[in-house]
Design a protein around this motif. Structure first.
Motif, mmCIF file in Angstrom:
data_model
loop_
_atom_site.group_PDB
_atom_site.id
_atom_site.type_symbol
_atom_site.label_atom_id
_atom_site.label_comp_id
_atom_site.label_asym_id
_atom_site.label_seq_id
_atom_site.Cartn_x
_atom_site.Cartn_y
_atom_site.Cartn_z
ATOM 1 N N THR A 175 -8.275 11.870 -0.243
ATOM 2 C CA THR A 175 -9.309 10.849 -0.416
ATOM 3 C C THR A 175 -8.909 9.825 -1.468
ATOM 4 O O THR A 175 -9.218 8.640 -1.346
ATOM 5 N N ASN A 176 -8.175 10.274 -2.477
ATOM 6 C CA ASN A 176 -7.753 9.388 -3.566
ATOM 7 C C ASN A 176 -6.427 8.688 -3.310
ATOM 8 O O ASN A 176 -5.998 7.859 -4.114
ATOM 9 N N ASP A 177 -5.763 9.003 -2.220
ATOM 10 C CA ASP A 177 -4.483 8.388 -1.870
ATOM 11 C C ASP A 177 -4.728 6.906 -1.554
ATOM 12 O O ASP A 177 -5.570 6.574 -0.722
ATOM 13 N N PRO A 178 -3.999 5.999 -2.207
ATOM 14 C CA PRO A 178 -4.183 4.567 -1.930
ATOM 15 C C PRO A 178 -4.002 4.203 -0.455
ATOM 16 O O PRO A 178 -4.670 3.292 0.034
ATOM 17 N N ALA A 179 -3.139 4.916 0.248
ATOM 18 C CA ALA A 179 -2.942 4.625 1.673
ATOM 19 C C ALA A 179 -4.192 4.970 2.472
ATOM 20 O O ALA A 179 -4.565 4.247 3.395
ATOM 21 N N VAL A 180 -4.847 6.049 2.111
ATOM 22 C CA VAL A 180 -6.086 6.443 2.794
ATOM 23 C C VAL A 180 -7.200 5.464 2.442
ATOM 24 O O VAL A 180 -7.964 5.033 3.310
ATOM 25 N N LYS A 181 -7.264 5.078 1.180
ATOM 26 C CA LYS A 181 -8.268 4.086 0.774
ATOM 27 C C LYS A 181 -8.078 2.771 1.529
ATOM 28 O O LYS A 181 -9.034 2.032 1.750
ATOM 29 N N ALA A 182 -6.824 2.487 1.948
ATOM 30 C CA ALA A 182 -6.521 1.257 2.675
ATOM 31 C C ALA A 182 -6.693 1.407 4.186
ATOM 32 O O ALA A 182 -6.488 0.452 4.923
ATOM 33 N N GLY A 183 -7.054 2.614 4.647
ATOM 34 C CA GLY A 183 -7.348 2.763 6.063
ATOM 35 C C GLY A 183 -6.533 3.776 6.837
ATOM 36 O O GLY A 183 -6.855 4.064 7.987
ATOM 37 N N VAL B 106 0.845 -1.205 0.000
ATOM 38 C CA VAL B 106 0.000 0.000 0.000
ATOM 39 C C VAL B 106 0.877 1.251 0.000
ATOM 40 O O VAL B 106 0.607 2.205 -0.736
ATOM 41 N N ILE B 107 1.940 1.247 0.790
ATOM 42 C CA ILE B 107 2.826 2.416 0.852
ATOM 43 C C ILE B 107 3.565 2.595 -0.478
ATOM 44 O O ILE B 107 3.804 3.732 -0.912
#
Length: 101
Positions: free
Chosen positions: A78-86, A30-31
């Protein structure tokens, strides 16, 4: 960037203070996606800088972005993959930022 754009600090908050040292393989992936996302944001001229902050209380991620308004800065989070992952994030306006030309 447009002269009317404003600067914002984007702070990515990891789930624990030891996150940078003890990420799971899933978290590491994710990172990596997060880093690729922010490299793209930087390549588009939106992020002035992004990276890891080695805060003694626990590392966190930072991005300084130049966008039209806070809604645009929040959309980047909101579109950051890390944010989407929690992971969570915060956005702070920088009304008097001085940017190198």
């Amino acid at each position: 960037m447009n002269a009317r754009n404003k600067q914002f600090l984007y702070k990515l908050i990891p789930p624990r203070s030891t996150f940078a040292q003890d990420m799971t393989e899933v978290e590491r992936k994710v990172i990596q996606e997060h880093a690729t996302y922010w490299k793209g944001v930087t390549d588009k001229g939106i992020a002035l800088v992004f990276g890891l902050v080695l805060d003694p209380k626990g590392p966190w991620g930072v991005g300084i972005v130049e966008v039209a308004d806070e809604a645009d800065a929040r959309a980047l989070g909101t579109n950051d993959p890390a944010v989407k992952a929690g992971l969570t994030f915060e956005v702070y306006p920088m009304p008097d930022a001085v940017v190198r030309k």
